[in-house]
Design an enzyme around this catalytic site. Sequence first.
Site, PDB file in Angstrom:
ATOM      1  N   ASP A 239       6.601  -3.952  -1.971  1.00 58.06           N
ATOM      2  CA  ASP A 239       5.870  -3.747  -3.219  1.00 58.06           C
ATOM      3  C   ASP A 239       6.351  -4.760  -4.268  1.00 58.06           C
ATOM      4  O   ASP A 239       7.560  -4.883  -4.488  1.00 58.06           O
ATOM      5  CB  ASP A 239       6.142  -2.302  -3.697  1.00 58.06           C
ATOM      6  CG  ASP A 239       5.254  -1.875  -4.853  1.00 58.06           C
ATOM      7  OD1 ASP A 239       4.152  -2.419  -4.992  1.00 58.06           O
ATOM      8  OD2 ASP A 239       5.683  -0.973  -5.609  1.00 58.06           O
TER       9      ASP A 239
ATOM     10  N   ASP B 271       3.821 -10.855  -5.400  1.00 58.03           N
ATOM     11  CA  ASP B 271       3.415 -10.721  -6.799  1.00 58.03           C
ATOM     12  C   ASP B 271       3.720 -12.021  -7.538  1.00 58.03           C
ATOM     13  O   ASP B 271       4.800 -12.214  -8.074  1.00 58.03           O
ATOM     14  CB  ASP B 271       4.148  -9.541  -7.447  1.00 58.03           C
ATOM     15  CG  ASP B 271       3.732  -9.334  -8.902  1.00 58.03           C
ATOM     16  OD1 ASP B 271       2.964 -10.161  -9.430  1.00 58.03           O
ATOM     17  OD2 ASP B 271       4.186  -8.350  -9.508  1.00 58.03           O
TER      18      ASP B 271
ATOM     19  N   GLU C 277      -1.541 -10.513  -6.248  1.00 53.65           N
ATOM     20  CA  GLU C 277      -1.814  -9.909  -7.556  1.00 53.65           C
ATOM     21  C   GLU C 277      -2.291 -10.948  -8.569  1.00 53.65           C
ATOM     22  O   GLU C 277      -1.764 -12.056  -8.643  1.00 53.65           O
ATOM     23  CB  GLU C 277      -0.553  -9.220  -8.102  1.00 53.65           C
ATOM     24  CG  GLU C 277      -0.770  -8.662  -9.504  1.00 53.65           C
ATOM     25  CD  GLU C 277       0.309  -7.687  -9.972  1.00 53.65           C
ATOM     26  OE1 GLU C 277       0.945  -7.057  -9.127  1.00 53.65           O
ATOM     27  OE2 GLU C 277       0.475  -7.577 -11.188  1.00 53.65           O
TER      28      GLU C 277
ATOM     29  N   HIS D  14       2.297   0.959 -14.849  1.00 52.92           N
ATOM     30  CA  HIS D  14       3.294   1.666 -14.036  1.00 52.92           C
ATOM     31  C   HIS D  14       3.973   2.735 -14.895  1.00 52.92           C
ATOM     32  O   HIS D  14       4.185   2.535 -16.083  1.00 52.92           O
ATOM     33  CB  HIS D  14       4.371   0.693 -13.548  1.00 52.92           C
ATOM     34  CG  HIS D  14       3.891  -0.227 -12.464  1.00 52.92           C
ATOM     35  ND1 HIS D  14       4.011  -1.591 -12.548  1.00 52.92           N
ATOM     36  CD2 HIS D  14       3.322   0.028 -11.268  1.00 52.92           C
ATOM     37  CE1 HIS D  14       3.519  -2.142 -11.444  1.00 52.92           C
ATOM     38  NE2 HIS D  14       3.099  -1.190 -10.657  1.00 52.92           N
TER      39      HIS D  14
ATOM     40  N   GLY E 215      -0.040   1.795 -10.345  1.00 53.35           N
ATOM     41  CA  GLY E 215       0.136   2.745 -11.446  1.00 53.35           C
ATOM     42  C   GLY E 215      -0.676   4.008 -11.273  1.00 53.35           C
ATOM     43  O   GLY E 215      -1.250   4.529 -12.227  1.00 53.35           O
ATOM     44  N   GLY E 216      -0.730   4.543 -10.034  1.00 51.25           N
ATOM     45  CA  GLY E 216      -1.561   5.710  -9.735  1.00 51.25           C
ATOM     46  C   GLY E 216      -1.125   6.994 -10.430  1.00 51.25           C
ATOM     47  O   GLY E 216      -1.918   7.921 -10.559  1.00 51.25           O
TER      48      GLY E 216
ATOM     49  N   ASN F 136      -1.521   3.044  -5.462  1.00 48.52           N
ATOM     50  CA  ASN F 136      -0.056   3.158  -5.411  1.00 48.52           C
ATOM     51  C   ASN F 136       0.453   4.283  -6.296  1.00 48.52           C
ATOM     52  O   ASN F 136       0.092   4.363  -7.473  1.00 48.52           O
ATOM     53  CB  ASN F 136       0.582   1.862  -5.916  1.00 48.52           C
ATOM     54  CG  ASN F 136       0.310   0.676  -5.028  1.00 48.52           C
ATOM     55  OD1 ASN F 136      -0.442   0.776  -4.053  1.00 48.52           O
ATOM     56  ND2 ASN F 136       0.926  -0.440  -5.348  1.00 48.52           N
TER      57      ASN F 136
ATOM     58  N   ASN G 286       4.168   6.172  -7.344  1.00 44.12           N
ATOM     59  CA  ASN G 286       5.622   6.197  -7.268  1.00 44.12           C
ATOM     60  C   ASN G 286       6.202   7.223  -8.234  1.00 44.12           C
ATOM     61  O   ASN G 286       6.816   8.207  -7.840  1.00 44.12           O
ATOM     62  CB  ASN G 286       6.178   4.786  -7.554  1.00 44.12           C
ATOM     63  CG  ASN G 286       7.677   4.706  -7.360  1.00 44.12           C
ATOM     64  OD1 ASN G 286       8.292   5.603  -6.800  1.00 44.12           O
ATOM     65  ND2 ASN G 286       8.288   3.635  -7.831  1.00 44.12           N
ATOM     66  N   THR G 287       5.972   7.016  -9.529  1.00 43.85           N
ATOM     67  CA  THR G 287       6.586   7.869 -10.553  1.00 43.85           C
ATOM     68  C   THR G 287       6.308   9.362 -10.337  1.00 43.85           C
ATOM     69  O   THR G 287       7.181  10.195 -10.537  1.00 43.85           O
ATOM     70  CB  THR G 287       6.082   7.438 -11.948  1.00 43.85           C
ATOM     71  OG1 THR G 287       6.347   6.040 -12.098  1.00 43.85           O
ATOM     72  CG2 THR G 287       6.795   8.188 -13.054  1.00 43.85           C
TER      73      THR G 287
HETATM   74  P1  13P Z   1       3.434   4.564 -10.643  1.00 42.66           P
HETATM   75  O1  13P Z   1       4.933   4.616 -10.607  1.00 42.66           O
HETATM   76  O2  13P Z   1       2.900   4.522 -12.020  1.00 42.66           O
HETATM   77  O3  13P Z   1       2.834   5.640  -9.813  1.00 42.66           O
HETATM   78  O4  13P Z   1       3.011   3.163 -10.008  1.00 42.66           O
HETATM   79  C1  13P Z   1       3.373   2.872  -8.681  1.00 42.66           C
HETATM   80  C2  13P Z   1       3.014   1.473  -8.310  1.00 42.66           C
HETATM   81  O5  13P Z   1       2.037   0.923  -8.752  1.00 42.66           O
HETATM   82  C3  13P Z   1       3.896   0.774  -7.360  1.00 42.66           C
HETATM   83  O6  13P Z   1       3.572  -0.558  -7.254  1.00 42.66           O
END
Ligand code: 13P
Length: 287
Positions: free
Chosen positions: A84, A105, A135, A177, A208-209, A229, A231-232
Amino acid sequence: MLVSAKEMLNKAREGKYAVGQFNINNLEWTKSILLTSQELQSPVILGVSEGAGKYMTGFKTVAAMVKAMMEELNITVPVALHLDHGTYEGCYKCIKAGFSSIMFDGSHYPIEENIEKTKELVKIAHAMGLSLEAEVGSIGGEEDGVVGMGECADPAECKAIADLGVDFLAAGIGNIHGKYPANWPGLRFDVLEAVKAQVGDMPLVLHGGTGIPEDMIKKAISLGVAKINVNTECQLTFAEATRKYIEAGKDQQGKGYDPRKLLAPGAEAIKGTVKEKMELFGSVGKA
Ligand code: 13P
């Protein structure tokens, strides 16, 4: 066996759903995501940032862990192990370590340099059977030390990068993100449409899902987004479940301090978040 993300994302774009990329940080994260994917018969992409790779002692450790875990858990759904927001050097390291997909990236370089480096990496990744994400237009906020201002992608630049033969493209459309601020104006669907008009059938990636409202996710998928994507959100649910366990004093009851018990509520919570996202993205039963 790990697979490149190309086929699963082309299928997703055609079928108008998206495959989730869930970032991994450790063994618990990986196990929860793999088990949920298998249970829901969903394809999945395991994202590894450079920081998380370093934390797990290096990309070689990550690749070995994921491959062995898939075998031990009898995971049969398509799984891609994906770098990533990779740097140029990080991409080479992951190719060597046995990843099945990489993101280069180059969005912080001048476009000419982004094109030049992406072109080189596409050639090598494809020769080795890996898929490549590029990207254009940086994603806002911070992802593990990679800071972006959140500018929207220039559709003409997207075309120039897409024409290099990349497999899928992350184009900034106002996404960020981490948590979205209360005054966030939302995704720029006009930009997404303009990018789509330039790149045609190429699967698009929404970073930034975390925290994007459901209706915007669905609209983005209808306009060509095939990879989202997250993550958070897994980090938040893990932290919340762990906090509750400790605040309830459960770590001090019996052998509640055993890490296998201490980390269990968080690991379970991640499964719930992943399930929710897979249902929203429409990837359930698409393995
Ligand atoms: P979030 O942490 O906002 O979900 O974004 C994850 C992401 O885009 C990883 O590349």
